[in-house]
Design a protein around this motif. Sequence first.
Motif, PDB file in Angstrom:
ATOM      1  N   ALA A 119      -1.527   5.276  -0.035  1.00 14.94           N
ATOM      2  CA  ALA A 119      -0.305   4.679  -0.419  1.00 14.94           C
ATOM      3  C   ALA A 119      -0.503   3.302  -0.400  1.00 14.94           C
ATOM      4  O   ALA A 119      -0.919   2.560   0.727  1.00 14.94           O
ATOM      5  N   GLY A 142      -0.501  12.900  -7.128  1.00 19.02           N
ATOM      6  CA  GLY A 142      -0.254  11.432  -7.040  1.00 19.02           C
ATOM      7  C   GLY A 142      -0.065  10.629  -8.361  1.00 19.02           C
ATOM      8  O   GLY A 142      -0.299  11.259  -9.445  1.00 19.02           O
ATOM      9  N   ASN A 177       2.824   7.747  -1.566  1.00 22.41           N
ATOM     10  CA  ASN A 177       1.967   8.800  -1.236  1.00 22.41           C
ATOM     11  C   ASN A 177       0.665   8.548  -1.663  1.00 22.41           C
ATOM     12  O   ASN A 177       0.178   7.837  -2.477  1.00 22.41           O
ATOM     13  N   SER A 178      -0.099   9.247  -0.986  1.00 22.61           N
ATOM     14  CA  SER A 178      -1.555   9.276  -1.127  1.00 22.61           C
ATOM     15  C   SER A 178      -2.026   9.758  -2.622  1.00 22.61           C
ATOM     16  O   SER A 178      -1.079  10.739  -3.075  1.00 22.61           O
TER      17      SER A 178
END
Length: 188
Positions: A119, A142, A177-178
Amino acid sequence: MDQIRDDAESKIAQRIRFEREARTWSLADLAARADVSKAAISKIERGETSPTAGVLVKIAGAFELTLAGLLLRAEGDAPRLVRCADQALWRDPESGYVRRQVFMRPDHPVEVARISLPAGQNVALPASSYVVIRQVVVVLSGTLLIQEGTESHTLFAGDSLGFGAPADVVFANTTQNSCEYMVVLSRS
């Protein structure tokens, strides 16, 4: 730093030195061809610093290799069947980007890598890294923002993008978020 990363970085440093010396290039020759400072290359070869993804791409391009090609040469030849546990991992020390080399062989025209981009991070790669390859990115989870030259693309899970003419590229994760994505490429 853990033992696995130490071993991978040591192998990369040794391979860069080997590739340079095999071509009878001085540090200055490689620096000029890769557009990376001579001091930085020297520190990488001596294992005093970890190269970023952008620097490794520039060095690989100077050798007329892809990043995966350079990493594979550092690890040694891969078998046709590559178990997940045996896939080479490399972490960019600057962004935390993790590259898993899913498949790459010198005798096969296709390479596959799985990338995890944390992120709020980004990775910039120069146009020179795309001169000898054609690439498709597929987002697994993502959101991924790809700045390809003057074009900007936002990809969500399931989206794919085939790259155009060589251009400077930035892969960015502007979310909290990743982002996980696959890179499939072939040598031109």
